[in-house]
Design an enzyme around this catalytic site. Structure first.
Site, PDB file in Angstrom:
ATOM      1  N   ASN A   9       0.871  -1.176   0.000  1.00  0.00           N
ATOM      2  CA  ASN A   9       0.000   0.000   0.000  1.00  0.00           C
ATOM      3  C   ASN A   9       0.910   1.229   0.000  1.00  0.00           C
ATOM      4  OD1 ASN A   9      -1.784   2.060   0.526  1.00  0.00           O
ATOM      5  ND2 ASN A   9      -2.297   1.373   2.609  1.00  0.00           N
ATOM      6  N   LYS A  11       0.156   4.211  -0.311  1.00  0.00           N
ATOM      7  CA  LYS A  11      -0.491   5.413   0.254  1.00  0.00           C
ATOM      8  C   LYS A  11      -0.247   6.606  -0.670  1.00  0.00           C
ATOM      9  CE  LYS A  11      -0.162   3.298   4.758  1.00  0.00           C
ATOM     10  NZ  LYS A  11      -0.144   3.446   6.220  1.00  0.00           N
ATOM     11  N   HIS A  97      -9.562   1.268   4.813  1.00  0.00           N
ATOM     12  CA  HIS A  97      -8.300   1.451   5.541  1.00  0.00           C
ATOM     13  C   HIS A  97      -8.540   2.432   6.689  1.00  0.00           C
ATOM     14  CE1 HIS A  97      -4.222   2.675   6.512  1.00  0.00           C
ATOM     15  NE2 HIS A  97      -3.820   1.570   5.924  1.00  0.00           N
ATOM     16  N   GLU A  99      -6.924   4.832   7.734  1.00  0.00           N
ATOM     17  CA  GLU A  99      -6.692   6.246   7.397  1.00  0.00           C
ATOM     18  C   GLU A  99      -7.898   6.836   6.676  1.00  0.00           C
ATOM     19  OE1 GLU A  99      -2.903   5.611   5.498  1.00  0.00           O
ATOM     20  OE2 GLU A  99      -2.041   5.122   7.447  1.00  0.00           O
ATOM     21  N   GLU A 167      -5.451  -4.812  10.629  1.00  0.00           N
ATOM     22  CA  GLU A 167      -4.430  -3.789  10.857  1.00  0.00           C
ATOM     23  C   GLU A 167      -4.762  -3.034  12.144  1.00  0.00           C
ATOM     24  OE1 GLU A 167      -2.360  -2.630   6.901  1.00  0.00           O
ATOM     25  OE2 GLU A 167      -4.100  -1.355   7.152  1.00  0.00           O
ATOM     26  N   GLY A 173       2.454   2.307  10.879  1.00  0.00           N
ATOM     27  CA  GLY A 173       3.454   3.364  10.755  1.00  0.00           C
ATOM     28  C   GLY A 173       4.165   3.716  12.055  1.00  0.00           C
ATOM     29  N   SER A 211       3.301  -2.026  10.447  1.00  0.00           N
ATOM     30  CA  SER A 211       4.733  -2.092  10.730  1.00  0.00           C
ATOM     31  C   SER A 211       5.379  -3.421  10.355  1.00  0.00           C
ATOM     32  CB  SER A 211       5.018  -1.745  12.197  1.00  0.00           C
ATOM     33  OG  SER A 211       4.641  -0.403  12.460  1.00  0.00           O
TER      34      SER A 211
END
Ligand code: PGA
Length: 249
Positions: A9, A11, A97, A99, A167, A173, A211
């Protein structure tokens, strides 16, 4: 054991030159494999899907989007339909996701509609779920995953057109990952919950994301019910992403 899916991904990262270089590099490595034991998927930003598609043509690498709209077309400025992704050669699309859930207020129902759109367009949806740090601290990780599966997996989802990505939000991250035991617990729980949605939950691929890097991929990918990885930061470096893929088999 299901064949592992290693998904990158990207992003909102990459201009044309970087994207092409990264995609070509990975495409060459994948094509050189006699009989690759894993599937590899690249999900570049929307601006690069077409270019990356050309760069990986014939390599065996798969192409995906990072989001789609629920509708097939219409007055939705800035959005991308699942049909448009399919038209560019995508086979997969990430939906829900964390985000997007956080930055764009996407609730489970919206995620289910997007996944449904993906299936309508012939794409495999990668439906992301996972608890926040406060939810984990409160002991609610499994409940949150149950709720998100109930709400985000649409009717019509099958083991062929859907992948789940677990996730934990606090692992994305941050360089932090759950223990192998925690990953095992959640993935087993997700598989059990999927029996409410599909007739063959054992065939649904459940990815771990958050991560993942070359140094921890081997142990994470060996956890029972982990059928691949959704990789953010480490998917932007060819060597690192390739190491993850190799460690998965
Ligand atoms: P990360 O992101 O690998 O950079 O933690 C994973 C993701 O958000 O899919």
């Amino acid at each position: 054991m299901l064949r592992k899916l290693i998904a990158g991904n990207w992003k909102m990262n990459g201009l044309k030159a970087d994207g092409v270089a990264l995609a070509r590099d990975l495409g060459i490595r994948y094509a050189e494999q006699e009989d690759p034991a894993f599937d590899m998927l690249l999900c570049p930003p929307a601006t690069l899907i077409s270019t990356v598609g050309e760069a990986i043509a014939g390599s065996g690498l798969l192409l995906g989007g990072q989001d789609c709209h629920a509708a097939a077309s219409g007055a939705h400025t800035g959005d991308t339909a699942a049909e448009m992704l399919a038209d560019l050669g995508c086979t997969h699309v990430i939906v829900g996701h964390s985000e997007r859930r956080t930055n764009h207020g996407e609730i489970d129902l919206a995620v289910a509609e997007k996944a449904n759109a993906a299936h309508r367009a012939g794409l495999v949806s990668i439906i992301c779920i996972g608890e926040t740090e406060s939810e984990r601290d409160a002991g609610d990780a499994l409940t949150v995953c149950s709720r998100q599966i109930a709400g985000s997996v649409p009717a019509g989802a099958t083991s062929d057109n859907m992948v789940i990505a677990y996730e934990p939000v606090w692992a994305i991250g941050t360089g932090r990952t759950p223990t192998n035991a925690d990953v095992a617990e959640v993935h087993a729980h997700i598989r059990a919950e999927l029996s409410r949605k599909v007739s063959d939950p054992d065939n649904v691929r459940i990815l771990y994301g958050g991560s993942v890097k070359g140094s921890n991929a081997g142990e994470l990918m060996a956890v029972p019910n982990v059928d691949g990885a959704l990789v953010g930061g480490a998917s932007l470096k060819a060597d690192e992403f390739w190491t993850i893929a190799q460690a998965s088999v």
